[in-house]
Design a protein around this motif. Sequence first.
Motif, PDB file in Angstrom:
ATOM      1  N   TYR A 440       0.559  -1.187   0.377  1.00 57.92           N
ATOM      2  CA  TYR A 440      -0.087  -0.225   0.226  1.00 57.92           C
ATOM      3  C   TYR A 440       0.676   1.338  -0.209  1.00 57.92           C
ATOM      4  O   TYR A 440       1.360   1.599   1.297  1.00 57.92           O
ATOM      5  CB  TYR A 440      -1.175   0.419   1.276  1.00 57.92           C
ATOM      6  CG  TYR A 440      -2.422   1.167   1.345  1.00 57.92           C
ATOM      7  CD1 TYR A 440      -3.002   0.532   0.376  1.00 57.92           C
ATOM      8  CD2 TYR A 440      -2.081   2.211   2.355  1.00 57.92           C
ATOM      9  CE1 TYR A 440      -4.282   1.600   0.226  1.00 57.92           C
ATOM     10  CE2 TYR A 440      -3.129   2.617   2.092  1.00 57.92           C
ATOM     11  CZ  TYR A 440      -4.407   2.438   1.077  1.00 57.92           C
ATOM     12  OH  TYR A 440      -5.479   3.853   1.268  1.00 57.92           O
ATOM     13  N   ASN A 441       1.443   1.217  -1.201  1.00 56.06           N
ATOM     14  CA  ASN A 441       2.016   2.976  -1.557  1.00 56.06           C
ATOM     15  C   ASN A 441       1.701   3.634  -1.970  1.00 56.06           C
ATOM     16  O   ASN A 441       0.816   4.464  -2.820  1.00 56.06           O
ATOM     17  CB  ASN A 441       3.123   2.146  -3.137  1.00 56.06           C
ATOM     18  CG  ASN A 441       3.746   0.739  -2.419  1.00 56.06           C
ATOM     19  OD1 ASN A 441       3.953   0.652  -0.482  1.00 56.06           O
ATOM     20  ND2 ASN A 441       4.405   0.230  -3.107  1.00 56.06           N
ATOM     21  N   LEU A 442       2.290   5.040  -1.713  1.00 57.96           N
ATOM     22  CA  LEU A 442       2.416   6.660  -1.475  1.00 57.96           C
ATOM     23  C   LEU A 442       3.177   7.090  -2.340  1.00 57.96           C
ATOM     24  O   LEU A 442       4.676   6.982  -1.594  1.00 57.96           O
ATOM     25  CB  LEU A 442       1.192   6.597  -0.619  1.00 57.96           C
ATOM     26  CG  LEU A 442       1.252   8.602  -0.416  1.00 57.96           C
ATOM     27  CD1 LEU A 442      -0.107   8.883  -0.859  1.00 57.96           C
ATOM     28  CD2 LEU A 442       0.755   8.774   1.667  1.00 57.96           C
ATOM     29  N   MET A 460      -0.956  13.532  -4.625  1.00 55.82           N
ATOM     30  CA  MET A 460      -1.476  12.258  -4.689  1.00 55.82           C
ATOM     31  C   MET A 460      -1.471  10.960  -5.931  1.00 55.82           C
ATOM     32  O   MET A 460      -1.897  10.866  -6.403  1.00 55.82           O
ATOM     33  CB  MET A 460      -2.712  11.653  -4.155  1.00 55.82           C
ATOM     34  CG  MET A 460      -2.763  10.533  -3.522  1.00 55.82           C
ATOM     35  SD  MET A 460      -4.314   9.593  -2.752  1.00 55.82           S
ATOM     36  CE  MET A 460      -3.655  11.020  -0.838  1.00 55.82           C
ATOM     37  N   ASP A 461      -0.214  10.189  -5.210  1.00 54.76           N
ATOM     38  CA  ASP A 461       0.083   9.265  -6.388  1.00 54.76           C
ATOM     39  C   ASP A 461      -0.166   7.667  -5.279  1.00 54.76           C
ATOM     40  O   ASP A 461       0.932   6.935  -4.692  1.00 54.76           O
ATOM     41  CB  ASP A 461       1.564   8.931  -7.277  1.00 54.76           C
ATOM     42  CG  ASP A 461       1.044   7.310  -8.106  1.00 54.76           C
ATOM     43  OD1 ASP A 461      -0.095   7.139  -8.472  1.00 54.76           O
ATOM     44  OD2 ASP A 461       2.186   7.595  -8.962  1.00 54.76           O
ATOM     45  N   ARG A 462      -1.300   6.936  -5.284  1.00 59.30           N
ATOM     46  CA  ARG A 462      -1.188   5.309  -4.332  1.00 59.30           C
ATOM     47  C   ARG A 462      -1.185   4.314  -5.591  1.00 59.30           C
ATOM     48  O   ARG A 462      -2.280   4.814  -6.397  1.00 59.30           O
ATOM     49  CB  ARG A 462      -3.022   5.618  -3.737  1.00 59.30           C
ATOM     50  CG  ARG A 462      -3.413   5.062  -2.749  1.00 59.30           C
ATOM     51  CD  ARG A 462      -2.452   4.601  -1.831  1.00 59.30           C
ATOM     52  NE  ARG A 462      -2.602   5.813  -0.681  1.00 59.30           N
ATOM     53  CZ  ARG A 462      -1.781   5.962   0.704  1.00 59.30           C
ATOM     54  NH1 ARG A 462      -1.259   5.326   0.866  1.00 59.30           N
ATOM     55  NH2 ARG A 462      -2.956   6.955   1.547  1.00 59.30           N
ATOM     56  N   THR A 463      -0.302   3.690  -4.702  1.00 55.65           N
ATOM     57  CA  THR A 463      -1.216   2.084  -5.783  1.00 55.65           C
ATOM     58  C   THR A 463      -0.843   0.997  -4.518  1.00 55.65           C
ATOM     59  O   THR A 463      -0.331   1.508  -3.632  1.00 55.65           O
ATOM     60  CB  THR A 463       0.598   1.904  -6.026  1.00 55.65           C
ATOM     61  OG1 THR A 463       1.569   1.786  -5.466  1.00 55.65           O
ATOM     62  CG2 THR A 463       0.290   3.009  -7.741  1.00 55.65           C
ATOM     63  N   GLN A 520      -4.299   2.003  -8.969  1.00 55.28           N
ATOM     64  CA  GLN A 520      -3.331   3.076  -9.233  1.00 55.28           C
ATOM     65  C   GLN A 520      -4.316   4.277  -9.049  1.00 55.28           C
ATOM     66  O   GLN A 520      -5.116   4.321 -10.199  1.00 55.28           O
ATOM     67  CB  GLN A 520      -2.299   3.235  -9.789  1.00 55.28           C
ATOM     68  CG  GLN A 520      -1.471   4.586 -10.043  1.00 55.28           C
ATOM     69  CD  GLN A 520      -0.309   4.736 -10.842  1.00 55.28           C
ATOM     70  OE1 GLN A 520      -0.459   4.029 -11.889  1.00 55.28           O
ATOM     71  NE2 GLN A 520       0.837   5.186 -10.920  1.00 55.28           N
ATOM     72  N   TYR A 570       4.504  -1.491   2.950  1.00 52.74           N
ATOM     73  CA  TYR A 570       4.386   0.091   3.198  1.00 52.74           C
ATOM     74  C   TYR A 570       5.400   1.041   2.125  1.00 52.74           C
ATOM     75  O   TYR A 570       6.737   0.984   3.431  1.00 52.74           O
ATOM     76  CB  TYR A 570       3.599   0.920   3.970  1.00 52.74           C
ATOM     77  CG  TYR A 570       2.404   0.662   5.091  1.00 52.74           C
ATOM     78  CD1 TYR A 570       1.558   0.431   4.535  1.00 52.74           C
ATOM     79  CD2 TYR A 570       3.113  -0.659   5.661  1.00 52.74           C
ATOM     80  CE1 TYR A 570       0.180  -0.250   5.230  1.00 52.74           C
ATOM     81  CE2 TYR A 570       1.662  -1.604   6.452  1.00 52.74           C
ATOM     82  CZ  TYR A 570       0.125  -0.905   6.111  1.00 52.74           C
ATOM     83  OH  TYR A 570      -0.443  -1.832   6.687  1.00 52.74           O
ATOM     84  N   ARG A 572       6.337   4.959   0.848  1.00 56.21           N
ATOM     85  CA  ARG A 572       5.418   6.112   0.954  1.00 56.21           C
ATOM     86  C   ARG A 572       6.945   6.739   0.685  1.00 56.21           C
ATOM     87  O   ARG A 572       7.277   7.237   1.590  1.00 56.21           O
ATOM     88  CB  ARG A 572       4.733   6.547   2.475  1.00 56.21           C
ATOM     89  CG  ARG A 572       3.814   5.164   2.671  1.00 56.21           C
ATOM     90  CD  ARG A 572       3.121   5.606   3.988  1.00 56.21           C
ATOM     91  NE  ARG A 572       2.554   4.885   4.730  1.00 56.21           N
ATOM     92  CZ  ARG A 572       2.646   3.684   5.748  1.00 56.21           C
ATOM     93  NH1 ARG A 572       3.064   4.035   6.899  1.00 56.21           N
ATOM     94  NH2 ARG A 572       1.681   3.047   5.932  1.00 56.21           N
TER      95      ARG A 572
END
Length: 658
Positions: A440-442, A460-463, A520, A570, A572
């Motif tokens: 759960y990356n950011l 925000m770039d959330r994957t 994403q 994680y 981030r």
Amino acid sequence: MKILKLIVIVLGLLTTNMFAQKSPFYEVYTWQEKPIENIELDKFKDKDIVAFKDKTVNEFFFINENALVEYSLVHKMYWLNSNDKIEEYNKVYLPYSAGSEVVKNKARVITADGKIQELDDSKILTAKDDETQRTYKYYALEGVEKGSFIEYYYVVKKYPDYTGNRITLQSDIDKQNIEFDLIAPVNLIFKSKSYNDLPQMVRDTTNTEKNHWKLHLEELEGLEDEEQAPYKAMAKYLIYKLKNNSANPSNDIVTYGIVSQNIYGSIYAENDNKINSKLNKFVASIDGAKDEDLAQKIRAIENYIKTNVFVTEVKREDLEDLSSIIDNKVASESGVVKLYGAIFNALDIKHQIVLTSDRRELKFDKSFEAYNFLQEYLIYFPKIKLYMAPTKLESRLGYPPGYLTDNYGLFIKQVTLGGFTSGVGSVKYIKPVNYDKTNYNLVMNVNFDSEDLTITNLKMDRTMDGYYAVFVQPFMDIAKQEDKDEMADGIIKSINENVEIVEKKMFNDSSKDFGNKPLQIIADIKSEEFVEKAGNKYLFKVGELLGPQQEMYQEKARILPVENEFERSYDRKIIVEIPEGYQFKNLDNINMDESYKEDDEELFMFKSSYEIKDNQLVIAIKEYYNKNIIGVPIYEEYRTVINSAANFNKVTLVLEKN
């Protein structure tokens, strides 16, 4: 059990002298005339409730030459010392189902001054649950006041459960005088095992008319639930099963060898030409079923079935019939397993049926064979070493329900010998999915508004992949656009409910992407939630950009282990454009480094650090958990790492002019 009850008592189980049995125990059972005269309440005065009797007796009894039944007695007496407990225990519910019959029941209230009020059948009421429509019966207890005792017992006649039955003796309340008795005809030999430091049952050798095993405890302390603890699996309980018939003691009745053959025979029953023709047409309609890549092929089959076939918990003959399932697209749990098995065999996909348990409820015991461990289906593909959960809509290949992993299970393999194919079972460990497969990356880019530094513009770039995506990605093809938008908004606003979403885009939002590409979400966000002005300084709540983090508190010493659903990771990065003419003063608050190792392997870790690069503050935060089951000896180390993320959440940087 969710598997079919395929085992029946083998021929030769009965012996002729069994029909001269004496009456079942319950016919002469009754309660004490003066139940509380020897009870000393002084040491319990600070308790809201205490059980002063907790007795269960299960007797297997032949009522004629062909019928073995089970009589189950439950006898309890509670002392109620608070109004809340009176409210909670003012009804006594009786078992009520089509497959059982209450043959004896009594209830009474004993006031604090010793007056006894016995309730008759006129006090038994019937009601129906509005949600489930299930009918139930209960005693409505009257005259219960603080310091009163309520006592009741009932006996249920039911179909015998002898393939593996669990009796849990511990709960969250203190108990006195705890008993369990198992009674059977002299030719039926039972075997039991106790768990979580509960003493083993002992055989009463003085009883020559019946077999009798018993367990008695003077007292048993209540077990409090704790955060993330597998409470039901850790309470003291025992499991018993019918081992054999003394007339043929060498033949064990409840074994995984027998059940493996029976389950195999049920799932892989030979099909006629008509069903095979239907099956071939069904497979031909699955886009991707002929893919050269085995994992992709299985994913295509799984996605198609889970999108088009409704699985119900109802057990009915037509719901297990392949022809009916293909025609009507409705199946029971065992029926849909048959469908998968037939398709995989037709496509020559090597696989094994696995039966296991939810480790939060009941940990699979690899050394004691009992069918109540066989609760949930998995399918294992040895060539790619991945599992599939055929009955779970929210699961996909490679990501079975996490609580079914990190556990043992019965693996049933197809074996052909001399032209005969059958199922052979063996107990093996179900390895959990490694932490680096669930992310759960950011990446968050932060710009302060040039006119008002309390306003931040965020990119925000959330994957997310693995278990974080399995509840979302496989369902995107059938989701309505408004549902997709709501889901995306929820993920974006997980950092703060009050942020303004200016624009958002979603990528890899197809069921075909699960297991191949991470979901994403890229969004432009505007917010006034992360910066406050304090005189000529600005307080930048950079830690809150991660969103709320779990925090574990523990005032008392930990008693139970922690169990997580799945391992996770994680990664981030927060990239902050430093406003011209300004600087951050307390950057060292960012630096955190907590971890725990065993045998040079890092099991959990939280690390945050920063660097200044080209007028940017670049913060890197890494966190992972490479172990699901956290024993009490290392709980504090785990809690320290978990709380590090919560501590970072509180980091506020001071921004001021140079």
